[in-house]
Design an enzyme around this catalytic site. Sequence first.
Site: not given
Ligand code: FAD
Length: 509
Positions: A75, A94, A102-103, A315, A339
């Site tokens: 995101a 970051e 988690n991405t 999945e 799920r």
């Molecule tokens: C094992 C696994 C498999 C998955 N497979 C799928 C899939 O195949 N398809 C699907 O749709 N979804 C899947 N998901 C879910 C999906 O990957 C996540 O929900 C999504 O990637 C979240 O993206 P994001 O950018 O919101 O957060 P993230 O990718 O988690 O990024 C958030 C970032 O913010 C950072 N951060 C946190 N707090 C702070 C702070 N205070 N200061 C600075 N940085 C900070 C974190 O360290 C992290 O790097 C999966 C999740 C997991 C765990």
Amino acid sequence: MKKTTTAALILILSVMLVIAGCGNSNSNSKNTENKSKDNETQKVEAVSGASEASYTPYDQLKDKYDIIIVGAGGAGMSAALEAKAKGLNPVILEKMPVAGGNTTKSSSGMNASATKFQKEQGIEDSNDLFYDQTLKGGHDTNDKEMLRFFVDNSASAIDWLDSIGIRLNNITITGGMKEKRTHRPEDGSAVGQYLVKGLVKNLQEKGIPLFVNADVKEITQKDGKVNGVKVIFNQADEKVITAAAVVVTTGGFGSNKEMISEVRPDLEGYVTTNQIGSTGDGIKMIEKVGGTTVDMDQIQVHPTVQQEKSYLIGEAVRGEGALLISSKGTRFTNELDTRDKVTAAINTLPEKTAFLVFDSGVKSRVKAIEQYEKMGFVIQGDSIEALAKEMNVPADKLKATLDSWNSAVKAKSDTEFGRTTGMDNDLSGAPYYAIKIGPGVHYTMGGVKINTNTEVLNKDGKPITGLFAAGEVTGGLHGENRIGGNSVAEIIIFGRQAGIKSAEFVKAQ
Ligand SMILES: Cc1cc2nc3c(=O)[nH]c(=O)nc-3n(C[C@H](O)[C@H](O)[C@H](O)COP(=O)(O)OP(=O)(O)OC[C@H]3O[C@@H](n4cnc5c(N)ncnc54)[C@H](O)[C@@H]3O)c2cc1C
């Protein structure tokens, strides 16, 4: 901060990642190869299989940017690229030593409807079908406005990724969906590492600064407007950085045991599939500046997690045909139900674990299985009987179960459990394989409330001026149950939107 201290910190954090079962073992050992230099670009192997990612050196930090993006997951990086495309200067902060969150761990793919790739492959789909199936999967509790925006912008998100060199043209299916709409890389490999590698490359090409080891602690405000953040670099140096807008993309709170058991005491003791940085920081910081939350007790438990390493078995394994088998050697549920239902079915078994069973055909179609094998999760047998012996289940029962499943595939009718998807191929190609799995905390559906402009809303439903959020840190889109593949779609769709809308906001100042 001295070189030695930085290197030690990175090493400690990387070891913590391994302990938490975050990513694969290869990636984590590579993560320790961080070579920081005071006046040169920091180089860290971002993820397994990714090329070296260059992070911005600390001495290039400025006091002021147009937009501060907190968190370098899918995101945050999408938001940064769109804000830059609008002519602004964003920065990403970051807290971990590597980008990706988690991405990086996402495996099965990204859902999208009516895409050019579906059309090319003769897959009929529509935004309305995607909407209806997601709403059904979420038990009709999804935020409908958010959902409409989501499905209507899913195909263009696939196109946007393609336009920046991230091609997701291999399509499969996940639980709760009726059409093949889960897009993944051409070779069928896990989506996350490929996506993160591509996004980081684009950030570098566009010269967008990305600082790691930058732990944001507070969102600051002046005269009722958000105007920056307080951040601690390398666990030592506190800075206040200002910006006309802040975009919070810090992900969920799946690794924050305290927060999980506060909202869901019944999940105490569950393993988590999440990376250790998913601790809900963004939610807490946003609440402090007046933001409100939705669906906080809606925690997704994923049914197929390898328990010893807390490692998700994607999945796509079931999507490509695998069965769930109990210790009696029999099926006990529709493996591709949503799920929550599959988890509930596993929890009715006395041992609360089961086996994913599949053949060489599934193995060849799901690249990720090679990784599961490397990690020692996969049991193998040259025949069904040999596999049954390895699994310690009755061979005659397992044989009868597979025979009856293969007949169901042939007849395209699963009279036992009503499964209708993941039935393109039977399970008749030796050798046979099994992976032992059980449920684990996987995804936090709840989070801060935003509107379709990604503006963070206060308790009265009014936007907090200058504050935007996107991705797993937000709540509402998925309602009570997220469909697999919808989160990667969410982070690209709403991440982009956060970049566009925050840029428009800043320009209007
Ligand atoms: C094992 C696994 C498999 C998955 N497979 C799928 C899939 O195949 N398809 C699907 O749709 N979804 C899947 N998901 C879910 C999906 O990957 C996540 O929900 C999504 O990637 C979240 O993206 P994001 O950018 O919101 O957060 P993230 O990718 O988690 O990024 C958030 C970032 O913010 C950072 N951060 C946190 N707090 C702070 C702070 N205070 N200061 C600075 N940085 C900070 C974190 O360290 C992290 O790097 C999966 C999740 C997991 C765990």
